[in-house]
Write a protein that holds these residues in place. Structure first.
Motif, short mmCIF file in Angstrom:
data_model
loop_
_atom_site.label_atom_id
_atom_site.label_comp_id
_atom_site.label_asym_id
_atom_site.label_seq_id
_atom_site.Cartn_x
_atom_site.Cartn_y
_atom_site.Cartn_z
N GLU A 86 0.90 -1.21 0.10
CA GLU A 86 0.01 0.02 -0.04
C GLU A 86 0.76 1.42 -0.03
OE1 GLU A 86 -3.91 -2.18 2.04
OE2 GLU A 86 -2.51 -0.74 3.43
N TYR A 92 -3.21 0.39 -4.80
CA TYR A 92 -3.89 0.02 -3.66
C TYR A 92 -4.15 1.08 -2.66
CZ TYR A 92 -2.63 -4.59 -5.65
OH TYR A 92 -2.41 -5.42 -6.58
N ASP A 99 -10.00 -1.94 -3.41
CA ASP A 99 -8.91 -1.96 -4.45
C ASP A 99 -8.36 -3.19 -4.92
OD1 ASP A 99 -9.50 0.79 -5.07
OD2 ASP A 99 -7.76 1.48 -4.15
N ASN A 101 -5.95 -5.75 -8.01
CA ASN A 101 -5.23 -5.95 -9.04
C ASN A 101 -5.93 -6.42 -10.39
OD1 ASN A 101 -4.84 -8.67 -8.38
ND2 ASN A 101 -2.85 -8.40 -7.61
N THR A 106 -7.38 -8.20 -3.67
CA THR A 106 -7.32 -6.95 -2.88
C THR A 106 -5.93 -7.10 -2.59
OG1 THR A 106 -7.92 -7.90 -0.83
CG2 THR A 106 -9.70 -7.01 -2.22
N ALA A 107 -5.57 -5.83 -1.64
CA ALA A 107 -4.15 -5.87 -1.25
C ALA A 107 -3.95 -6.90 -0.45
CB ALA A 107 -3.86 -4.62 -0.53
#
Length: 191
Positions: A86, A92, A99, A101, A106-107
Protein backbone atom coordinates in the motif's frame (compact mmCIF):
# COMPACT_ATOMS: atom_id res chain seq x y z
CA UNK A 1 81.01 -38.86 -21.49
CA UNK A 2 79.62 -35.92 -19.58
CA UNK A 3 76.43 -36.02 -21.68
CA UNK A 4 75.86 -39.72 -20.85
CA UNK A 5 76.16 -38.98 -17.11
CA UNK A 6 73.56 -36.22 -17.37
CA UNK A 7 71.26 -38.57 -19.31
CA UNK A 8 71.76 -41.31 -16.78
CA UNK A 9 71.09 -38.87 -13.90
CA UNK A 10 67.86 -37.64 -15.60
CA UNK A 11 66.67 -41.22 -16.13
CA UNK A 12 67.39 -42.03 -12.47
CA UNK A 13 65.38 -39.00 -11.26
CA UNK A 14 62.51 -39.85 -13.57
CA UNK A 15 62.50 -43.47 -12.41
CA UNK A 16 62.54 -42.47 -8.73
CA UNK A 17 59.67 -40.00 -9.23
CA UNK A 18 57.66 -42.67 -11.02
CA UNK A 19 58.29 -45.14 -8.20
CA UNK A 20 57.19 -42.59 -5.59
CA UNK A 21 54.00 -41.67 -7.45
CA UNK A 22 52.92 -45.20 -8.34
CA UNK A 23 50.98 -47.34 -5.98
CA UNK A 24 50.29 -51.04 -5.93
CA UNK A 25 46.66 -50.50 -4.83
CA UNK A 26 45.38 -48.99 -8.08
CA UNK A 27 42.62 -51.58 -8.13
CA UNK A 28 41.15 -50.18 -4.89
CA UNK A 29 39.60 -46.95 -6.06
CA UNK A 30 37.42 -45.27 -3.46
CA UNK A 31 34.45 -43.94 -5.37
CA UNK A 32 31.70 -42.02 -3.56
CA UNK A 33 28.63 -44.13 -2.94
CA UNK A 34 26.20 -41.21 -2.82
CA UNK A 35 25.69 -37.80 -1.29
CA UNK A 36 26.68 -37.35 2.32
CA UNK A 37 23.76 -35.86 4.22
CA UNK A 38 25.40 -36.05 7.60
CA UNK A 39 25.83 -32.78 9.42
CA UNK A 40 23.56 -29.82 9.96
CA UNK A 41 22.06 -27.99 7.02
CA UNK A 42 20.09 -24.76 7.01
CA UNK A 43 17.98 -23.15 4.37
CA UNK A 44 19.64 -19.98 3.12
CA UNK A 45 17.28 -18.54 0.52
CA UNK A 46 13.69 -18.49 -0.76
CA UNK A 47 13.18 -17.41 -4.35
CA UNK A 48 10.11 -19.14 -5.76
CA UNK A 49 8.98 -15.74 -6.98
CA UNK A 50 11.93 -13.52 -7.89
CA UNK A 51 11.97 -10.01 -6.45
CA UNK A 52 9.31 -10.65 -3.80
CA UNK A 53 11.89 -11.17 -1.06
CA UNK A 54 13.93 -8.26 -2.40
CA UNK A 55 11.04 -5.80 -2.49
CA UNK A 56 8.69 -6.82 0.30
CA UNK A 57 10.84 -8.23 3.09
CA UNK A 58 12.30 -5.56 5.36
CA UNK A 59 16.07 -5.73 5.84
CA UNK A 60 15.88 -6.95 9.42
CA UNK A 61 13.61 -9.84 8.41
CA UNK A 62 15.50 -11.28 5.39
CA UNK A 63 17.01 -14.20 7.32
CA UNK A 64 13.70 -15.00 8.99
CA UNK A 65 11.87 -14.98 5.64
CA UNK A 66 14.50 -17.19 4.03
CA UNK A 67 14.35 -19.77 6.80
CA UNK A 68 10.61 -19.81 7.56
CA UNK A 69 8.66 -22.89 6.54
CA UNK A 70 6.18 -21.91 3.78
CA UNK A 71 3.15 -23.01 5.81
CA UNK A 72 4.06 -20.35 8.41
CA UNK A 73 5.02 -17.55 6.03
CA UNK A 74 1.54 -16.10 5.48
CA UNK A 75 0.91 -15.53 9.17
CA UNK A 76 4.32 -13.91 9.66
CA UNK A 77 4.62 -11.79 6.53
CA UNK A 78 1.19 -10.99 5.03
CA UNK A 79 0.62 -7.92 7.27
CA UNK A 80 4.03 -6.32 6.67
CA UNK A 81 3.78 -7.13 2.94
CA UNK A 82 0.37 -5.41 2.76
CA UNK A 83 1.71 -2.33 4.53
CA UNK A 84 4.61 -2.13 2.07
CA UNK A 85 2.37 -2.80 -0.97
CA UNK A 86 0.00 0.00 0.00
CA UNK A 87 2.96 2.35 0.55
CA UNK A 88 4.57 1.43 -2.79
CA UNK A 89 1.58 1.38 -5.08
CA UNK A 90 -1.14 3.97 -5.43
CA UNK A 91 -3.18 1.19 -7.10
CA UNK A 92 -3.93 -0.08 -3.58
CA UNK A 93 -5.49 2.69 -1.51
CA UNK A 94 -5.58 1.71 2.19
CA UNK A 95 -8.77 3.78 2.58
CA UNK A 96 -10.43 1.66 -0.12
CA UNK A 97 -9.75 -1.99 0.79
CA UNK A 98 -11.72 -3.19 -2.24
CA UNK A 99 -9.06 -1.85 -4.67
CA UNK A 100 -7.86 -4.86 -6.64
CA UNK A 101 -5.22 -5.87 -9.16
CA UNK A 102 -5.64 -7.52 -12.57
CA UNK A 103 -6.31 -10.85 -10.83
CA UNK A 104 -9.12 -9.30 -8.82
CA UNK A 105 -7.07 -9.65 -5.61
CA UNK A 106 -7.33 -6.97 -2.97
CA UNK A 107 -4.15 -5.87 -1.21
CA UNK A 108 -4.82 -8.36 1.61
CA UNK A 109 -5.50 -11.26 -0.78
CA UNK A 110 -2.55 -10.48 -3.03
CA UNK A 111 -0.05 -10.13 -0.20
CA UNK A 112 -1.40 -13.36 1.29
CA UNK A 113 -0.34 -15.08 -1.94
CA UNK A 114 3.01 -13.26 -2.08
CA UNK A 115 3.89 -13.88 1.55
CA UNK A 116 3.87 -17.65 1.02
CA UNK A 117 6.89 -17.90 -1.26
CA UNK A 118 6.08 -21.10 -3.08
CA UNK A 119 5.72 -21.66 -6.78
CA UNK A 120 2.30 -23.13 -7.45
CA UNK A 121 2.02 -25.56 -10.34
CA UNK A 122 -1.18 -26.57 -12.07
CA UNK A 123 -1.36 -30.07 -13.48
CA UNK A 124 -4.23 -29.08 -15.78
CA UNK A 125 -3.30 -25.65 -17.16
CA UNK A 126 -0.28 -24.53 -19.18
CA UNK A 127 2.85 -23.98 -17.10
CA UNK A 128 3.22 -20.22 -16.94
CA UNK A 129 3.70 -17.34 -14.55
CA UNK A 130 1.20 -15.41 -16.66
CA UNK A 131 0.27 -15.86 -20.32
CA UNK A 132 -2.64 -13.43 -20.54
CA UNK A 133 -5.12 -15.99 -19.23
CA UNK A 134 -3.41 -18.42 -16.85
CA UNK A 135 -1.74 -16.94 -13.79
CA UNK A 136 0.73 -18.54 -11.36
CA UNK A 137 0.28 -22.04 -12.79
CA UNK A 138 4.04 -22.58 -12.78
CA UNK A 139 6.87 -20.81 -14.50
CA UNK A 140 8.32 -21.33 -17.96
CA UNK A 141 11.84 -20.16 -18.77
CA UNK A 142 10.65 -17.47 -21.16
CA UNK A 143 8.07 -16.01 -18.74
CA UNK A 144 8.76 -12.37 -17.97
CA UNK A 145 8.36 -12.84 -14.22
CA UNK A 146 9.45 -9.34 -13.22
CA UNK A 147 7.02 -7.65 -15.64
CA UNK A 148 4.16 -9.83 -14.35
CA UNK A 149 4.99 -8.90 -10.77
CA UNK A 150 5.20 -5.21 -11.68
CA UNK A 151 1.81 -5.39 -13.46
CA UNK A 152 0.20 -7.04 -10.44
CA UNK A 153 1.75 -4.54 -8.03
CA UNK A 154 1.40 -1.28 -9.97
CA UNK A 155 -1.08 -1.99 -12.79
CA UNK A 156 -4.31 -1.78 -10.84
CA UNK A 157 -7.48 -3.56 -11.90
CA UNK A 158 -6.84 -3.28 -15.61
CA UNK A 159 -3.24 -4.44 -15.40
CA UNK A 160 -1.36 -3.94 -18.63
CA UNK A 161 -4.32 -2.90 -20.82
CA UNK A 162 -4.83 0.36 -18.90
CA UNK A 163 -2.34 0.49 -16.03
CA UNK A 164 -2.85 2.94 -13.21
CA UNK A 165 0.93 3.56 -13.15
CA UNK A 166 2.10 3.04 -16.76
CA UNK A 167 5.77 3.79 -16.10
CA UNK A 168 6.01 1.09 -13.44
CA UNK A 169 4.61 -2.02 -15.15
CA UNK A 170 7.71 -3.13 -17.05
CA UNK A 171 11.44 -3.44 -16.55
CA UNK A 172 11.76 -2.95 -20.34
CA UNK A 173 13.72 -6.17 -20.79
CA UNK A 174 11.75 -8.06 -23.41
CA UNK A 175 13.75 -11.28 -23.73
CA UNK A 176 16.68 -13.30 -22.47
CA UNK A 177 20.11 -12.25 -23.74
CA UNK A 178 20.54 -15.69 -25.36
CA UNK A 179 18.00 -18.01 -26.97
CA UNK A 180 16.85 -20.94 -24.86
CA UNK A 181 17.71 -24.42 -26.10
CA UNK A 182 14.99 -26.81 -27.29
CA UNK A 183 16.34 -29.71 -25.23
CA UNK A 184 17.80 -30.24 -21.76
CA UNK A 185 19.39 -28.26 -20.10
CA UNK A 186 17.33 -25.61 -22.01
CA UNK A 187 19.55 -22.75 -20.80
CA UNK A 188 22.19 -21.41 -23.16
CA UNK A 189 25.81 -21.70 -22.10
CA UNK A 190 26.95 -18.74 -19.99
CA UNK A 191 28.64 -15.95 -21.83
Amino acid sequence: MKFNKIKLFAVAILASMTAINCSSDDDQINMPTGPDFSGTYIQEDQMARPAINTVFVNDGMKDAFNSTVPSQMGAMFQGPFQTKLEALSPAYDPSNPSDANALGFTAAQFTGVLATDVLTVSLDDPTTFFDGTNVLTGRALADDVIDVELILIFGGEDGLSNPENPGLVSDNVSSNDKEFLTSFPYLATPW
